[in-house]
Structure formats: structure tokens, C-alpha cells
Design a protein around this motif. Structure first.
Motif, PDB file in Angstrom:
ATOM      1  N   LYS A   8       0.713  -1.234   0.000  1.00 32.41           N
ATOM      2  CA  LYS A   8      -0.069   0.069  -0.115  1.00 32.41           C
ATOM      3  C   LYS A   8       0.873   1.180   0.029  1.00 32.41           C
ATOM      4  CE  LYS A   8      -4.530   1.798   1.815  1.00 32.41           C
ATOM      5  NZ  LYS A   8      -5.131   2.013   0.643  1.00 32.41           N
ATOM      6  N   GLY A   9       0.616   2.206  -0.737  1.00 25.14           N
ATOM      7  CA  GLY A   9       1.520   3.474  -1.024  1.00 25.14           C
ATOM      8  C   GLY A   9       0.501   4.685  -1.205  1.00 25.14           C
ATOM      9  N   ALA A  10       1.055   5.688  -1.469  1.00 30.29           N
ATOM     10  CA  ALA A  10       0.281   6.931  -1.752  1.00 30.29           C
ATOM     11  C   ALA A  10      -0.095   6.953  -3.238  1.00 30.29           C
ATOM     12  CB  ALA A  10       1.271   8.146  -1.405  1.00 30.29           C
ATOM     13  N   PRO A  11      -1.544   7.023  -3.308  1.00 32.11           N
ATOM     14  CA  PRO A  11      -2.197   6.976  -4.453  1.00 32.11           C
ATOM     15  C   PRO A  11      -1.862   8.352  -5.505  1.00 32.11           C
ATOM     16  CG  PRO A  11      -3.593   7.439  -2.887  1.00 32.11           C
ATOM     17  CD  PRO A  11      -2.588   7.187  -2.094  1.00 32.11           C
ATOM     18  N   ILE A  12      -1.329   8.234  -6.714  1.00 28.29           N
ATOM     19  CA  ILE A  12      -0.618   9.196  -7.579  1.00 28.29           C
ATOM     20  C   ILE A  12      -1.666   9.449  -8.673  1.00 28.29           C
ATOM     21  CG2 ILE A  12       1.227  10.150  -8.961  1.00 28.29           C
ATOM     22  CD1 ILE A  12       1.728   9.980  -5.897  1.00 28.29           C
ATOM     23  N   HIS A  13      -2.203   8.441  -9.540  1.00 32.88           N
ATOM     24  CA  HIS A  13      -2.841   8.568 -10.691  1.00 32.88           C
ATOM     25  C   HIS A  13      -3.818   7.144 -10.568  1.00 32.88           C
ATOM     26  CE1 HIS A  13      -4.217   9.144 -14.663  1.00 32.88           C
ATOM     27  NE2 HIS A  13      -3.954  10.210 -14.458  1.00 32.88           N
ATOM     28  N   PRO A  14      -5.256   7.545 -11.015  1.00 34.20           N
ATOM     29  CA  PRO A  14      -6.297   6.632 -10.637  1.00 34.20           C
ATOM     30  C   PRO A  14      -6.228   5.561 -11.969  1.00 34.20           C
ATOM     31  CG  PRO A  14      -7.290   8.747 -11.331  1.00 34.20           C
ATOM     32  CD  PRO A  14      -5.861   8.925 -11.109  1.00 34.20           C
ATOM     33  N   SER A  50      10.381   4.733 -20.019  1.00 30.55           N
ATOM     34  CA  SER A  50       9.813   3.576 -19.124  1.00 30.55           C
ATOM     35  C   SER A  50       8.199   3.881 -18.940  1.00 30.55           C
ATOM     36  CB  SER A  50      10.318   3.609 -17.591  1.00 30.55           C
ATOM     37  OG  SER A  50      10.360   4.987 -17.108  1.00 30.55           O
ATOM     38  N   ILE A  51       7.806   5.210 -18.634  1.00 29.33           N
ATOM     39  CA  ILE A  51       6.292   5.364 -18.613  1.00 29.33           C
ATOM     40  C   ILE A  51       5.758   5.034 -19.893  1.00 29.33           C
ATOM     41  CG2 ILE A  51       4.785   7.213 -18.433  1.00 29.33           C
ATOM     42  CD1 ILE A  51       6.778   8.866 -16.617  1.00 29.33           C
ATOM     43  N   ILE A  52       6.056   5.340 -21.068  1.00 33.55           N
ATOM     44  CA  ILE A  52       5.526   4.999 -22.227  1.00 33.55           C
ATOM     45  C   ILE A  52       5.069   3.538 -22.314  1.00 33.55           C
ATOM     46  CG2 ILE A  52       5.604   4.899 -24.695  1.00 33.55           C
ATOM     47  CD1 ILE A  52       7.365   7.585 -24.621  1.00 33.55           C
ATOM     48  N   LYS A  53       6.054   2.726 -22.273  1.00 29.19           N
ATOM     49  CA  LYS A  53       5.695   1.279 -22.210  1.00 29.19           C
ATOM     50  C   LYS A  53       4.916   0.672 -21.205  1.00 29.19           C
ATOM     51  CE  LYS A  53       9.341  -0.369 -25.070  1.00 29.19           C
ATOM     52  NZ  LYS A  53      10.590  -1.301 -25.042  1.00 29.19           N
ATOM     53  N   ALA A  54       5.051   1.137 -19.793  1.00 27.94           N
ATOM     54  CA  ALA A  54       4.354   0.851 -18.799  1.00 27.94           C
ATOM     55  C   ALA A  54       2.938   0.505 -18.621  1.00 27.94           C
ATOM     56  CB  ALA A  54       4.979   1.316 -17.536  1.00 27.94           C
ATOM     57  N   GLY A  55       2.378  -0.455 -18.113  1.00 23.52           N
ATOM     58  CA  GLY A  55       1.058  -0.581 -17.865  1.00 23.52           C
ATOM     59  C   GLY A  55       0.608   0.249 -16.530  1.00 23.52           C
ATOM     60  N   ALA A  56       1.454   0.183 -15.557  1.00 22.69           N
ATOM     61  CA  ALA A  56       1.214   0.957 -14.262  1.00 22.69           C
ATOM     62  C   ALA A  56       2.451   1.268 -13.526  1.00 22.69           C
ATOM     63  CB  ALA A  56       0.354   0.464 -13.249  1.00 22.69           C
ATOM     64  N   ILE A  57       2.716   2.107 -13.021  1.00 28.97           N
ATOM     65  CA  ILE A  57       4.022   2.621 -12.201  1.00 28.97           C
ATOM     66  C   ILE A  57       4.018   2.696 -10.730  1.00 28.97           C
ATOM     67  CG2 ILE A  57       5.809   4.229 -12.032  1.00 28.97           C
ATOM     68  CD1 ILE A  57       3.891   5.764 -14.588  1.00 28.97           C
ATOM     69  N   VAL A  58       4.766   1.919 -10.104  1.00 30.44           N
ATOM     70  CA  VAL A  58       5.156   1.888  -8.664  1.00 30.44           C
ATOM     71  C   VAL A  58       6.508   2.557  -8.631  1.00 30.44           C
ATOM     72  CG1 VAL A  58       5.299   0.758  -6.582  1.00 30.44           C
ATOM     73  CG2 VAL A  58       3.563  -0.122  -8.427  1.00 30.44           C
ATOM     74  N   ALA A  59       6.238   3.819  -8.196  1.00 34.79           N
ATOM     75  CA  ALA A  59       7.787   4.637  -7.857  1.00 34.79           C
ATOM     76  C   ALA A  59       8.281   4.270  -6.290  1.00 34.79           C
ATOM     77  CB  ALA A  59       7.713   6.011  -8.253  1.00 34.79           C
ATOM     78  N   THR A  60       9.569   4.517  -6.076  1.00 34.40           N
ATOM     79  CA  THR A  60       9.915   4.051  -4.697  1.00 34.40           C
ATOM     80  C   THR A  60      10.761   5.274  -4.697  1.00 34.40           C
ATOM     81  OG1 THR A  60      11.887   2.840  -5.409  1.00 34.40           O
ATOM     82  CG2 THR A  60      10.203   1.638  -4.750  1.00 34.40           C
ATOM     83  N   ASP A  61      10.676   5.977  -3.411  1.00 39.02           N
ATOM     84  CA  ASP A  61      11.217   7.255  -3.039  1.00 39.02           C
ATOM     85  C   ASP A  61      11.238   7.349  -1.461  1.00 39.02           C
ATOM     86  OD1 ASP A  61      13.172   9.452  -3.714  1.00 39.02           O
ATOM     87  OD2 ASP A  61      11.639  10.797  -4.064  1.00 39.02           O
ATOM     88  N   ILE A  83       3.233   5.802  -5.233  1.00 38.78           N
ATOM     89  CA  ILE A  83       4.604   5.981  -4.762  1.00 38.78           C
ATOM     90  C   ILE A  83       4.701   5.185  -3.346  1.00 38.78           C
ATOM     91  CG2 ILE A  83       4.376   8.089  -3.933  1.00 38.78           C
ATOM     92  CD1 ILE A  83       7.032   8.613  -4.793  1.00 38.78           C
ATOM     93  N   THR A  84       5.675   4.569  -3.072  1.00 35.23           N
ATOM     94  CA  THR A  84       5.953   3.942  -1.628  1.00 35.23           C
ATOM     95  C   THR A  84       7.381   4.106  -1.425  1.00 35.23           C
ATOM     96  OG1 THR A  84       5.712   1.900  -0.619  1.00 35.23           O
ATOM     97  CG2 THR A  84       6.504   1.811  -2.655  1.00 35.23           C
ATOM     98  N   ILE A  85       7.672   3.883  -0.087  1.00 38.81           N
ATOM     99  CA  ILE A  85       9.305   4.054   0.037  1.00 38.81           C
ATOM    100  C   ILE A  85       9.784   2.606  -0.253  1.00 38.81           C
ATOM    101  CG2 ILE A  85       8.799   5.793   2.067  1.00 38.81           C
ATOM    102  CD1 ILE A  85       8.550   3.372   4.075  1.00 38.81           C
ATOM    103  N   PRO A  86      11.192   2.582  -0.573  1.00 39.38           N
ATOM    104  CA  PRO A  86      11.786   1.407  -1.076  1.00 39.38           C
ATOM    105  C   PRO A  86      11.764   0.076  -0.288  1.00 39.38           C
ATOM    106  CG  PRO A  86      13.173   3.493  -1.302  1.00 39.38           C
ATOM    107  CD  PRO A  86      11.999   3.793  -0.552  1.00 39.38           C
ATOM    108  N   HIS A  87      11.834   0.059   0.991  1.00 40.46           N
ATOM    109  CA  HIS A  87      11.752  -1.326   1.640  1.00 40.46           C
ATOM    110  C   HIS A  87      10.377  -1.859   1.534  1.00 40.46           C
ATOM    111  CE1 HIS A  87       9.854   0.782   5.376  1.00 40.46           C
ATOM    112  NE2 HIS A  87       9.490  -0.325   5.571  1.00 40.46           N
ATOM    113  N   GLN A  88       9.299  -1.145   1.510  1.00 40.87           N
ATOM    114  CA  GLN A  88       7.994  -1.513   1.226  1.00 40.87           C
ATOM    115  C   GLN A  88       7.963  -2.478  -0.131  1.00 40.87           C
ATOM    116  OE1 GLN A  88       5.303   1.647   1.832  1.00 40.87           O
ATOM    117  NE2 GLN A  88       4.510   0.636   3.580  1.00 40.87           N
ATOM    118  N   ALA A  89       8.835  -1.894  -0.978  1.00 41.39           N
ATOM    119  CA  ALA A  89       8.627  -2.570  -2.299  1.00 41.39           C
ATOM    120  C   ALA A  89       9.453  -3.792  -2.444  1.00 41.39           C
ATOM    121  CB  ALA A  89       9.143  -1.472  -3.404  1.00 41.39           C
TER     122      ALA A  89
END
Length: 114
Positions: A8-14, A50-61, A83-89
């Protein structure tokens, strides 16, 4: 919803997308992305290719102050994103089939369409 939540992370785009996970660990991995894959990518490596080809994006930061730029890129792409923090991913496994829900920031095991 009785699906197992992997992350579970912070929703960015539906939006909802299902696909195989591709965990990006280096810039060379970006060239391996197949259309429709769910990418897990460090924020600093998030580039248009990477965004163009992806079906969805989970960013870590770890530095959420950079979120406004990521939000703008995700909205521009129209892809479900969170987006989520790296250790969760770290619980995500390369090649696994997952479903990303960009509205609530959740990643589920498997496909919602099974």
C-alpha cells in the motif's frame, strides 16, 4: 475486495492495471521493459521511455518532497501510479502477476480478472 494486498502506497494517478512486474534496478533494465508491464522503479530513474511502455508505475522514493514532479509525469502518462518507500517494495517479485489500483494506492496479488 478480498484480494491479498502486497503493498500500500500513496495513490498518484487513478486507474487499474494488471501485468507482470518488472523491477528496475539499473538504467539497463529500462530497455528491457515490455509493453504493459507493471514497473517498480526508483523515482530518480523515472524517465519517459519507461512510462510510455508501462501498464502502471510503482515509484519508490524516500524523499516525498519530489512527489509533485512525479504526479505531473503520471498524470501526463495516464497510467495508474503510486509511490512508496523502497523497503516496502522489497516484497514485490520480478515477473509476478499483480494488479495496481492507482485510486487507493494498492498492489494486489494476481489479476482482478481471474
Amino acid at each position: 475486495n478480498n484480494r491479498k494486498i502486497l503493498l500500500k502506497g500513496a495513490p498518484i494517478h487513478p486507474g487499474i492495471a494488471t501485468g507482470h512486474l518488472r523491477i528496475i534496478q539499473s538504467m539497463q533494465d529500462i530497455n528491457k521493459i515490455l509493453r504493459g508491464e507493471i514497473i517498480v522503479i526508483p523515482y530518480q530513474d523515472l524517465i519517459k521511455h519507461s512510462i510510455i511502455k508501462a501498464g502502471a508505475i510503482v515509484a519508490t522514493d524516500n524523499r516525498f518532497h519530489r512527489m509533485p514532479r512525479f504526479i505531473a509525469n503520471a498524470h501526463f502518462s495516464g497510467k495508474p501510479a503510486l509511490i512508496t518507500i523502497p523497503h516496502q517494495a522489497k516484497m514485490l517479485k520480478n515477473g509476478a502477476v499483480v494488479t495496481v489500483n492507482g485510486r487507493n494506492g494498492e498492489v494486489y496479488v494476481g489479476s482482478l480478472w481471474q
